[in-house]
Design a protein around this motif. Structure first.
Motif, PDB file in Angstrom:
ATOM      1  N   HIS A  30      -5.961  -6.422   0.421  1.00 37.56           N
ATOM      2  CA  HIS A  30      -5.266  -5.411   1.234  1.00 37.56           C
ATOM      3  C   HIS A  30      -5.423  -4.083   0.510  1.00 37.56           C
ATOM      4  O   HIS A  30      -5.364  -4.045  -0.728  1.00 37.56           O
ATOM      5  CB  HIS A  30      -3.782  -5.764   1.376  1.00 37.56           C
ATOM      6  N   ARG A  75      -4.812 -19.412   3.986  1.00 39.56           N
ATOM      7  CA  ARG A  75      -4.780 -18.131   4.691  1.00 39.56           C
ATOM      8  C   ARG A  75      -3.335 -17.845   5.070  1.00 39.56           C
ATOM      9  O   ARG A  75      -2.759 -18.516   5.923  1.00 39.56           O
ATOM     10  CB  ARG A  75      -5.679 -18.131   5.922  1.00 39.56           C
ATOM     11  N   ASP A 101       2.165  -5.135   3.005  1.00 39.38           N
ATOM     12  CA  ASP A 101       1.833  -4.401   4.227  1.00 39.38           C
ATOM     13  C   ASP A 101       2.856  -3.306   4.545  1.00 39.38           C
ATOM     14  O   ASP A 101       2.688  -2.575   5.524  1.00 39.38           O
ATOM     15  CB  ASP A 101       1.727  -5.374   5.405  1.00 39.38           C
ATOM     16  N   SER A 153     -11.509 -13.022   3.318  1.00 38.78           N
ATOM     17  CA  SER A 153     -11.093 -11.625   3.186  1.00 38.78           C
ATOM     18  C   SER A 153      -9.888 -11.340   4.087  1.00 38.78           C
ATOM     19  O   SER A 153      -9.850 -11.750   5.238  1.00 38.78           O
ATOM     20  CB  SER A 153     -12.253 -10.704   3.563  1.00 38.78           C
ATOM     21  N   GLY A 154      -8.895 -10.656   3.520  1.00 41.78           N
ATOM     22  CA  GLY A 154      -7.703 -10.316   4.279  1.00 41.78           C
ATOM     23  C   GLY A 154      -6.762 -11.472   4.514  1.00 41.78           C
ATOM     24  O   GLY A 154      -5.791 -11.338   5.270  1.00 41.78           O
TER      25      GLY A 154
END
Length: 451
Positions: free
Chosen positions: A186, A417, A275, A218-219
């Protein structure tokens, strides 16, 4: 490029001396293979030294339920391989504690990682070579593309080519590399703290991609925990300062809003906080939470300490609020919408419905005083990394696998994830898979000389 001044041979070359690398090296040594184990650090153990439990999801179905976005192949491999991983650890003479529940969906055992490291070191030292304070310059390949070892720069600067039938990448991922965190985790993860060794800077990922490997995940988040903002993390604080009790607390962002179901787990709340603006928030629990959770062990039988008091002693922003109304007077320099937080805490304490819901632990925080710690995120390892199949083989960006190259531990991407079900267990399972593959591969013809 300087030519190597020395050369050696291995049946298994292990790059990284943490949980995954040590498991592979010790298993291969037990198979009678010649092992070369290389680590950038001055000692073995990696970030596993800061861990205490060997655990994973109880069944494949549970793993799929809590980790739906993770690789099905890796998920199933970890759960299926867990009993054998426990047997391997016990076979080293390392005691495991009794089975205990971990979070709501896992089963695990407390492990003395120091004893594990020592037992693996003894076994590997008798079957090959251990190179510490050494870095890997590049992988060696045959003209056919098969990975055949690596060029190592030893502590005294000597370049040494280690040719190997099987090479394992187990360098600990990239939690200590801000650029890779920003790129693959991130953008705000660039500035968060790392609760890992300083040598986990993405060496395995770079070596793999230079050889044609594919990156995945990724992410997809990371494993980490909330820690007190403004407290400099040192290894002795990686566990002591972690605010595991956030499941029994409320977390407010700068705007004074809750933004996550905290009851699902501190590890998920930590991902969500990254976030949010400035990656910081006020973590609030009540007197009951302080009494029953802040000072209690995270896992039954584990160590306990008063995390609120530790944060206060270390200079974090901490306060005890006598009532919900007190939050209206949060110091302006802290930057939070105190009146909004005060109103929300009062609403919830009087029976209001949480938004977002608290699906697992719905108890209202209705027993003042309130214990407040400003929290931020800290990363232990990312979920992005080298694309690997369920046997630990590294996948090529062009399709298929890179012959002779394996990955394990935090170098592997895609297992999780935005979810988590243990770090040590996957490291051991895939480390053992690589060692068992090395045993099978020792009968392969050597082929052409590497280049």
């Amino acid at each position: 490029m300087d030519e190597p001044r020395t050369a050696s041979r291995a049946d298994l070359l292990v790059l990284g001396g943490g949980m995954a690398g040590l498991s592979a090296a010790a298993r291969a040594a037990g198979h009678g293979l010649r092992v070369v184990l290389v680590d950038r650090a001055p000692d073995l153990g990696g970030s596993a030294r800061y861990a205490g439990y060997l655990w994973t999801a109880a069944t494949p179905e549970v793993m799929a339920e809590v980790n739906p976005g993770g690789s099905p192949e890796l998920r199933d491999a970890v759960v299926a391989g867990f009993p054998a991983a426990l047997d391997f650890v016990r076979g080293l003479g390392v005691d495991l504690g009794p089975a205990v529940p971990v979070l709501r969906y896992g089963t695990g055992h407390r492990i003395d990682t120091g004893a594990f490291v020592a037992a693996c070191r003894r076994r590997v030292a008798g079957a090959g070579e251990i190179l510490l304070d050494a870095r890997t310059e590049r992988l060696l390949t045959h003209p056919t593309g098969r990975v055949a070892g690596a060029r190592i720069v030893t502590a005294d600067g000597t370049r040494q080519d280690v040719t190997a039938t099987t090479t394992l990448l187990a360098t600990g991922g990239f939690p200590a590399d801000p650029d890779l965190r920003a790129e693959l985790v991130h953008p705000r993860a660039r500035d968060i703290a790392a609760r890992s060794t300083p040598w986990s800077t993405g060496d395995g990922l770079r070596l793999a991609t230079a050889a044609g490997a594919r990156v995945t995940g990724s992410g997809g988040g990371f494993y980490g925990h909330l820690v007190p903002a403004g407290v400099h993390l040192t290894p002795e604080l990686y566990v002591e300062a972690a605010l595991y009790y956030s499941e029994h607390a409320l977390l407010f962002n700068l705007a004074g809003d809750r933004f996550v179901d905290e009851s699902l787990g501190d590890h998920l709340t930590t991902i969500a906080l990254v976030d949010q603006p400035e990656c910081r928030g006020l973590l609030v629990t009540d007197a009951r939470g302080h009494r029953e959770r802040v000072r209690a062990p995270y896992v039954a039988g584990g160590p306990a300490n008063d995390k609120f008091e530790l944060a206060r002693r270390r200079g974090a922003r901490c306060v005890v609020a006598g009532s919900a109304e007190d939050f209206a007077h949060v110091p302006q320099e802290w930057g939070y919408d105190g009146p909004r937080i005060a109103a929300e805490i009062a609403r919830l304490a009087s029976g209001g419905r949480p938004r977002p819901p608290r699906s697992v632990l719905p108890r209202p925080l209705d027993e003042p005083p309130y214990y407040v710690v400003e929290a931020t995120a800290a990363i232990t390892f990312p979920f992005a990394g080298i694309d690997t199949d369920g046997r630990g083989r590294v996948r090529s960006s062009g399709g298929g696998v890179l012959d002779g190259l394996y990955a394990a531990g935090a170098d592997v991407g895609g297992l999780y994830r935005n979810a988590y079900a243990g770090g040590l267990a996957p490291a051991v399972v895939l480390g053992l898979a690589a060692a068992d593959a090395a045993r099978r591969r020792t009968d392969l013809p050597p082929g052409a000389a590497p280049h």
